[in-house]
Design a protein around this motif. Structure first.
Motif, PDB file in Angstrom:
ATOM      1  N   LEU A  76     -19.001  41.229  -2.726  1.00 34.41           N
ATOM      2  CA  LEU A  76     -20.371  41.456  -3.156  1.00 34.41           C
ATOM      3  C   LEU A  76     -20.663  40.711  -4.453  1.00 34.41           C
ATOM      4  O   LEU A  76     -21.659  39.998  -4.564  1.00 34.41           O
ATOM      5  N   TRP A  77     -19.781  40.852  -5.459  1.00 36.94           N
ATOM      6  CA  TRP A  77     -20.021  40.208  -6.740  1.00 36.94           C
ATOM      7  C   TRP A  77     -19.868  38.696  -6.653  1.00 36.94           C
ATOM      8  O   TRP A  77     -20.530  37.959  -7.389  1.00 36.94           O
ATOM      9  N   GLU A  78     -19.035  38.209  -5.767  1.00 33.49           N
ATOM     10  CA  GLU A  78     -18.947  36.755  -5.555  1.00 33.49           C
ATOM     11  C   GLU A  78     -20.256  36.240  -4.959  1.00 33.49           C
ATOM     12  O   GLU A  78     -20.754  35.180  -5.345  1.00 33.49           O
ATOM     13  N   PHE A  79     -20.834  36.995  -4.028  1.00 35.25           N
ATOM     14  CA  PHE A  79     -22.131  36.612  -3.462  1.00 35.25           C
ATOM     15  C   PHE A  79     -23.213  36.613  -4.539  1.00 35.25           C
ATOM     16  O   PHE A  79     -24.028  35.689  -4.615  1.00 35.25           O
ATOM     17  N   VAL A  80     -23.224  37.637  -5.386  1.00 29.21           N
ATOM     18  CA  VAL A  80     -24.200  37.706  -6.482  1.00 29.21           C
ATOM     19  C   VAL A  80     -24.029  36.502  -7.406  1.00 29.21           C
ATOM     20  O   VAL A  80     -25.010  35.871  -7.825  1.00 29.21           O
ATOM     21  N   LYS A  81     -22.791  36.163  -7.719  1.00 34.77           N
ATOM     22  CA  LYS A  81     -22.511  35.021  -8.593  1.00 34.77           C
ATOM     23  C   LYS A  81     -23.047  33.721  -8.001  1.00 34.77           C
ATOM     24  O   LYS A  81     -23.721  32.941  -8.685  1.00 34.77           O
ATOM     25  N   ILE A  82     -22.776  33.484  -6.741  1.00 42.63           N
ATOM     26  CA  ILE A  82     -23.248  32.261  -6.082  1.00 42.63           C
ATOM     27  C   ILE A  82     -24.765  32.250  -6.008  1.00 42.63           C
ATOM     28  O   ILE A  82     -25.410  31.229  -6.280  1.00 42.63           O
ATOM     29  N   PHE A  83     -25.372  33.381  -5.672  1.00 40.46           N
ATOM     30  CA  PHE A  83     -26.830  33.474  -5.564  1.00 40.46           C
ATOM     31  C   PHE A  83     -27.499  33.165  -6.908  1.00 40.46           C
ATOM     32  O   PHE A  83     -28.455  32.383  -6.970  1.00 40.46           O
ATOM     33  N   VAL A  84     -26.996  33.756  -7.984  1.00 42.29           N
ATOM     34  CA  VAL A  84     -27.593  33.528  -9.304  1.00 42.29           C
ATOM     35  C   VAL A  84     -27.423  32.064  -9.716  1.00 42.29           C
ATOM     36  O   VAL A  84     -28.356  31.455 -10.260  1.00 42.29           O
ATOM     37  N   ALA A  85     -26.276  31.474  -9.438  1.00 40.61           N
ATOM     38  CA  ALA A  85     -26.060  30.061  -9.784  1.00 40.61           C
ATOM     39  C   ALA A  85     -27.022  29.155  -9.020  1.00 40.61           C
ATOM     40  O   ALA A  85     -27.600  28.225  -9.596  1.00 40.61           O
TER      41      ALA A  85
END
Length: 168
Positions: free
Chosen positions: A115-124
């Protein structure tokens, strides 16, 4: 494949032969002293916050190099935005992963990581899409080079950890 007859008179397949059974060693729990000695031999865990800090420091250093090498303010701003596009998502992920997940099950930990990896990629990605509107006089080479240097800075943090462990 033929069936073998067991001593009890029932049939069993060739896969169940006694030759294939390997005796597992008995499990012996460690004593408190043995567990502490084992922990002492393991390298210390690298904090995700240390990695984010190293990325931020490298981003600032590369931004200063771009600023010194170029006469345009947009180049330094682009480099700084590139550092932010790496550090801010990394900080979000570090915050999410270090926030109270220590007692969770392994499945929950893996799900939280994803989940947090997805959030990281999305924000980037959102930050990169917004870059032309946010940074005046945008320089894509400065932005992307700084991002790559920041992303690779995590290896530098790992090398520093390894070096400090050897010197201790």
């Amino acid at each position: 494949m033929g069936k073998a007859v067991s001593a009890e008179g029932g049939n069993r397949s060739d896969w169940d032969s006694d030759q294939d059974v390997v005796a597992e060693p008995d499990f012996k729990p460690l004593t408190r002293e043995q567990a502490q000695a084992l922990r002492g031999q393991l390298p210390p865990l690298l904090s995700p916050w240390r990695i984010v800090g190293v990325q931020a420091a490298m981003g600032l250093a590369v931004t200063l190099v771009w600023w010194a090498a170029s006469s345009r303010a947009g180049v330094a701003g682009s480099a700084l935005y590139g550092a932010a596009a790496t550090v801010v998502p990394g900080a979000l992920m570090a915050r999410g992963m270090t926030r109270g997940l220590s007692g969770s099950s392994p499945g929950t930990a893996v799900l939280g990581f994803m989940l947090w990896e997805f959030v990281k990629i999305f924000v980037a990605v959102v930050m990169l899409v917004a870059a032309p509107r946010v940074v005046p006089d945008l320089s894509w080479p400065a932005l992307l080079v700084t991002m790559v240097v920041c992303m690779k800075a995590s290896w530098l943090a790992l090398l520093w950890q390894r070096r400090s462990k050897k010197s201790a």
